[in-house]
Design a protein around this motif. Structure first.
Motif: not given
Length: 208
Positions: A126-130
């Motif tokens: 999720x962090x990478x996507x965000x």
């Protein structure tokens, strides 16, 4: 019934004074339980150490040992065996329960660790996507702002060019009027407009 040695010594005297027809012979003492010979007491041997009582003592010893053996075999040993078996079963059950609880605890810890690892991986994803979405949005916003600024800059440059052209056009007209006025003041007559225009054009910088 046992008779003390003092009583055994005084017993013959009593029998001699009370001797009557049909009485017991000397050396015997009549009691309520029977006749007691004072010869056995004269020896002074303790009855359990008397060799003449060994057979009866051995008999009673065998009987007592046999009864004790039967008591041990039929009552005490089975009870002890039952108690030991119950304790063994209880210990086995406790060990099984402890093993089951340990297995459940290990399974719970393994599940917790797997779920924690999955949560960490999901959070990282999720962090990478965000982060990528933020970068993409920032790049798009930057491109849009740069395009808007470039468009505004182009419009401003075009407007500046128009204003500059208009200004230079007005400068030429002003210069022609000024030159005409100056000539009129100098020579006292009006100059030819075509000549003034040609002179101003010759005096102006190229490309204006």
């Amino acid at each position: 019934m046992f008779v003390t040695s003092a009583f055994a010594q005084t017993a013959p005297e009593a029998t001699e004074t009370q001797e009557a027809p049909g009485a017991a012979p000397a050396g015997e003492l009549h009691t309520e339980t029977g006749v007691v010979h004072d010869d056995a007491h004269a020896t002074g041997v303790f009855p359990p150490f008397d060799a003449s009582t060994y057979p009866s003592q051995l008999l009673w010893l065998v009987i007592t040992f046999g009864l004790f053996y039967l008591l041990m075999k039929k009552v005490i040993v089975p009870r002890l065996g039952g108690i030991l078996e119950q304790r063994h079963d209880r210990i086995a059950q406790d060990l099984d329960e402890a093993s089951r609880l340990k297995s459940e605890a290990d399974a719970a810890v393994e599940t917790y660790e797997s779920e924690l690892a999955a949560a960490r991986s999901k959070a990282h994803t999720i962090g990478e996507t965000a982060r990528e979405a933020a970068k993409t949005k920032a790049a798009a916003d930057r491109a849009a702002i740069e395009a808007e600024l470039a468009e505004k800059l182009s419009a401003a440059e075009a407007r500046i060019s128009d204003i500059k052209a208009q200004a230079f056009a007005q400068v030429g007209a002003i210069a022609e009027e000024t030159a005409s006025a100056i000539v009129d003041q100098l020579i006292g007559a009006k100059a030819n407009p075509d000549e003034i225009k040609a002179a101003v054009a010759a005096a102006s910088p190229k490309g204006v």
